[in-house]
Scaffold this motif. Sequence first.
Motif, PDB file in Angstrom:
ATOM      1  N   LEU A 241     -10.536  -2.112  -4.299  1.00  0.00           N
ATOM      2  CA  LEU A 241     -11.336  -1.468  -5.346  1.00  0.00           C
ATOM      3  C   LEU A 241     -11.095   0.035  -5.400  1.00  0.00           C
ATOM      4  N   ALA A 242     -11.063   0.680  -4.228  1.00  0.00           N
ATOM      5  CA  ALA A 242     -10.936   2.145  -4.191  1.00  0.00           C
ATOM      6  C   ALA A 242      -9.623   2.583  -3.568  1.00  0.00           C
ATOM      7  N   GLY A 243      -8.697   1.675  -3.359  1.00  0.00           N
ATOM      8  CA  GLY A 243      -7.415   2.049  -2.756  1.00  0.00           C
ATOM      9  C   GLY A 243      -6.275   1.318  -3.438  1.00  0.00           C
ATOM     10  N   TRP A 244      -5.328   0.847  -2.610  1.00  0.00           N
ATOM     11  CA  TRP A 244      -4.121   0.206  -3.157  1.00  0.00           C
ATOM     12  C   TRP A 244      -3.812  -1.137  -2.456  1.00  0.00           C
ATOM     13  N   ALA A 245      -4.849  -1.758  -1.886  1.00  0.00           N
ATOM     14  CA  ALA A 245      -4.663  -2.976  -1.073  1.00  0.00           C
ATOM     15  C   ALA A 245      -4.839  -4.240  -1.912  1.00  0.00           C
TER      16      ALA A 245
ATOM     17  N   VAL B 201       0.833  -1.206   0.000  1.00  0.00           N
ATOM     18  CA  VAL B 201       0.000   0.000   0.000  1.00  0.00           C
ATOM     19  C   VAL B 201       0.865   1.252   0.000  1.00  0.00           C
ATOM     20  N   TRP B 202       1.908   1.232   0.829  1.00  0.00           N
ATOM     21  CA  TRP B 202       2.752   2.428   0.963  1.00  0.00           C
ATOM     22  C   TRP B 202       3.486   2.774  -0.342  1.00  0.00           C
ATOM     23  N   LEU B 203       3.905   1.769  -1.075  1.00  0.00           N
ATOM     24  CA  LEU B 203       4.636   2.011  -2.316  1.00  0.00           C
ATOM     25  C   LEU B 203       3.728   2.483  -3.444  1.00  0.00           C
TER      26      LEU B 203
END
Length: 407
Positions: A101-105, A59-61
């Motif tokens: 769906l709406a983030g980076w996970a 997620v952080w990257l």
Amino acid sequence: MADAGGPTLSGDAVGRLPGGRVDGAPTEPVPRAALRALLGRYRQWAFDVAAVVVAALDVWLRVVPEAEAYNYVLSILSVVALVLRRRFPFLVVLLTVPGFLAGWAQLAAMIALGTLARRKLLTTQTFIAAGLVWFSRFFLWPIDEFRALEWSTHVHDAIYGCLVAGMPVAIALLAHAREELSAKIADLAVSRERERVLHAHAVRADERARLAREMHDVVSHQVSLIAMQAGALRVAADDPNAQQVAGVIRNLSTRTLDELRQLVSVLRTTNGDDSPQPGIEDLPALVAGAGIPTTLTVRDEVEGLPAPISGAVYRTVQEALTNVRKHAGGAPTTIRVTATEEHLRVTVENSAPADPHAGGAFPSGGHGLVGLRERAALLSGEFEAGHTASGGYRVRVTFPLHHPRST
């Protein structure tokens, strides 16, 4: 010193072993199974921590600076939800889908899907979760950007969605198949070991049956003839000494036949311990019929000994007395049996024979002491035999009372 054939008992009578520690074994160390379970538990925690760390790093990257606040919140919630993936695998997949769906996970959703497939295999929940993960990879948020994409991009995203959703399920099914294969291999190894043991038991049973037949057909027959001839000699002889000697021979032959019958019955059974065997409580009768001046001393309480040790003590004294009659001309003999909480010791010592060549006419294969040494070794005991300074002979055996094999 007792008369010929008469034992002298000193100390306590045959009684209970002091402390009742016959079957007391030292504390067992931590079993291997418990140790493996402990290591497995920490390994599981390590995997859980690694899964959270890798998902958080993913997620952080991939964070976009101009993203909305809810993108951060949903992504962080997906990473934190991985902590509960083992207890609630399907719920964790549902919690990670919005973050994908709406983030980076994306990686968090894949890890949760793999855990669900590993636990549930190909069930309805697994198919639903795989469909949600595929849709999260195929669909682009917000919806306006998704509509603006070309059809080739949609096809490309659909293909990659199959890979993203299918790879965790495939890895989970592969791990399950590997586990089942390992279990079947272990079962096969146990089955082969059981077959090997059964085959060894069958071979041993055949050998025992053959030995029983030989002893019954040959040895018992010869001893029976000796007993019959001794009985006839006792009736026909006029000399009282000859009658007495013939009576002793007949009694010894009869007793030998009884022991042979017991031994044959042991050899013909699967477990030799099922048949009653003489033990330490039968020493007075053995000494009484030895036919030589013998003193028997039993110190401390020795009742309740394990059957293998009790039988080994009896056989040790029996063999030692036989050797005294054969090789020492029936010299006076002293028998001492001493028990402590840790060990039991039996010592048979005879004085110097009056005629050093008294036993020269008796056949001897030299197997008696070897058998006693092997019997002691099987019970983790110590065997000693040798001449004394006075010209006699001493046999000493020490058996540990706390060893697991003696119970």
